[in-house]
Design an enzyme around this catalytic site. Structure first.
Site, PDB file in Angstrom:
ATOM      1  N   LYS A  46      21.482  46.300  18.491  1.00 31.23           N
ATOM      2  CA  LYS A  46      21.407  46.265  17.011  1.00 31.23           C
ATOM      3  C   LYS A  46      20.052  45.804  16.638  1.00 31.23           C
ATOM      4  O   LYS A  46      18.834  45.634  17.192  1.00 31.23           O
ATOM      5  CB  LYS A  46      22.331  44.569  17.093  1.00 31.23           C
ATOM      6  N   HIS A  58      20.620  52.602  12.441  1.00 31.41           N
ATOM      7  CA  HIS A  58      21.355  52.728  10.960  1.00 31.41           C
ATOM      8  C   HIS A  58      20.567  53.142   9.703  1.00 31.41           C
ATOM      9  O   HIS A  58      20.333  52.402   8.633  1.00 31.41           O
ATOM     10  CB  HIS A  58      22.357  51.778  10.183  1.00 31.41           C
ATOM     11  N   GLN A  79      21.309  55.413   4.706  1.00 36.71           N
ATOM     12  CA  GLN A  79      21.352  53.384   4.782  1.00 36.71           C
ATOM     13  C   GLN A  79      19.737  53.128   3.620  1.00 36.71           C
ATOM     14  O   GLN A  79      18.647  53.764   4.222  1.00 36.71           O
ATOM     15  CB  GLN A  79      21.813  52.951   6.031  1.00 36.71           C
ATOM     16  N   ARG A 133      36.484  58.715  20.677  1.00 40.58           N
ATOM     17  CA  ARG A 133      36.958  57.865  21.213  1.00 40.58           C
ATOM     18  C   ARG A 133      36.901  56.461  20.453  1.00 40.58           C
ATOM     19  O   ARG A 133      38.090  55.773  21.314  1.00 40.58           O
ATOM     20  CB  ARG A 133      35.265  57.301  21.818  1.00 40.58           C
ATOM     21  N   ASP A 163      30.417  52.129   6.960  1.00 46.43           N
ATOM     22  CA  ASP A 163      28.683  52.681   6.027  1.00 46.43           C
ATOM     23  C   ASP A 163      29.572  52.250   5.253  1.00 46.43           C
ATOM     24  O   ASP A 163      28.866  53.637   4.263  1.00 46.43           O
ATOM     25  CB  ASP A 163      28.267  54.510   6.945  1.00 46.43           C
ATOM     26  N   LEU A 167      32.084  45.461  16.006  1.00 47.69           N
ATOM     27  CA  LEU A 167      33.514  45.169  16.574  1.00 47.69           C
ATOM     28  C   LEU A 167      33.217  45.243  17.524  1.00 47.69           C
ATOM     29  O   LEU A 167      34.166  44.317  18.754  1.00 47.69           O
ATOM     30  CB  LEU A 167      34.323  45.977  16.019  1.00 47.69           C
TER      31      LEU A 167
END
Length: 351
Positions: free
Chosen positions: A75, A93, A98, A195, A268, A306
């Protein structure tokens, strides 16, 4: 010698890791030097890495790592504005508009480092070589069902946390659903063949929820999609991009609808391509559901880490998928790493 430095995760509620001790042993055997930072939260203990022959470093010491080390985490880094001179492997990200992503890329520009974004490690066909998608969908569906169950008691979903394993999660969730005294809701999953969608559908079906499964064929016409509003739950499993249609428009909050809970697993909210623009910020483990309408209620679950709810299973699964690519780190100019760097350079042109 290629040097991979596995950093401790610094983000709250992040216990995953992208390399197992067995994987580390395989890299060392392949001639790659592996350093693993100690971590107070990692789902896999440090002893296994020691036994595998890894060098052990202090937690969060990566900024002082040799400049030729490749820093590997999952992350985001702390948003402290410091220059980034190393090569980093992580989920940045930063390539889909973003707003926080530009700040990250500016740090790379100042420091001279490189980002190999895990989301953009792809094979020759453009398919990602490794993804947490299945467990993201699985956990996201579970939390969305928790939000629905809380609604049956006139409440907003309470805090969530990490589980020892998926069976513990499912046992708790089943009990919460049974305690509502209501029939199971129905759900629509978009992106059901991928997935993420497979994980979401598997969890829902295990809980006795009837699932409508949509994928590209059902959404190709670009919308609108009134069918979504005719389900109790909607799980968005589509990775947002320029061609992604809007699934639930802003005016849906005031529409005649059955829909009361959305699980935006893709999450997002600050992207220019957000297909669920009824909300504009991610939710968290402490506050997993955001109420965006009251009559009738509409809650959005949009937690962006998650898979961390199932850290052990997520780590083992993901690390197994990624290992073959890590074994090719000795050549960063071709294959998945060459493609990832090209993606980075392309986006850096605008910085």
């Amino acid at each position: 010698m290629t040097h991979l430095w596995v950093r401790a995760e610094q983000r709250e509620n992040e216990d995953r890791v992208g390399l197992t001790p067995d994987g580390a042993a395989a890299l060392i055997k392949a001639g790659i030097r592996v350093t693993v930072e100690e971590s107070s939260v990692r789902a896999i203990g440090i002893e296994g890495y020691k036994d595998a022959g890894c060098e052990i470093a202090a937690e969060n010491s990566w900024p002082d790592a040799p400049l030729d080390a490749i820093i590997f985490g999952l992350k985001e880094l702390p948003e402290d504005g410091t220059p980034l001179p190393h090569r980093h492997i992580m989920f940045g990200h930063a390539f889909k508009g973003q707003h926080s992503g530009r700040a990250l890329l500016e740090r790379f520009k100042v420091g001279g480092g490189t980002l190999y974004d895990l989301e953009y490690l792809v094979d020759e066909t453009g398919r990602r070589v490794a993804a947490f998608g299945y467990w993201a969908g699985f956990a996201g569906a579970a939390v969305t069902l928790k939000a629905w169950a809380a609604q049956q008691h006139g409440k907003l979903c309470g805090p969530v946390g990490a589980y020892k394993n998926k069976d513990a999660m499912m046992d708790e969730l089943r009990a919460e659903l049974d305690a509502t005294g209501a029939a199971r809701p129905n759900a629509i999953v978009i992106g059901a063949l991928g997935r993420v969608g497979t994980g979401a559908s598997d969890l829902m079906e295990a809980m006795g929820v009837t699932v409508t499964k949509w994928d590209m064929a059902e959404t190709a016409h670009g919308g609108p999609f009134p069918e979504i509003l005719d389900h109790d739950l909607f799980i968005n499993c589509i990775l947002a991009g320029p061609q992604t249609p809007v699934f639930v428009p802003k005016d849906a909050v005031a529409a005649d609808r059955k829909l009361t809970a959305i699980g935006d697993v893709a999450c997002d909210p600050d992207s220019d391509y957000n297909p669920v623009p009824v909300y504009n910020k991610a939710t968290s483990w402490d506050a997993p559901a955001l109420r965006v309408a009251d009559a009738p209620v509409l809650d959005v679950m949009a937690i962006d880490n998650l898979p961390s709810m199932l850290p052990l299973e997520s780590s083992i699964d993901y690390a197994g998928q990624l290992l073959a690519s890590l074994e090719t780190l000795t050549d960063l100019t071709s294959g998945v790493w060459g493609r990832a760097e090209e993606t980075f350079r392309t986006h850096m042109k605008d910085i």
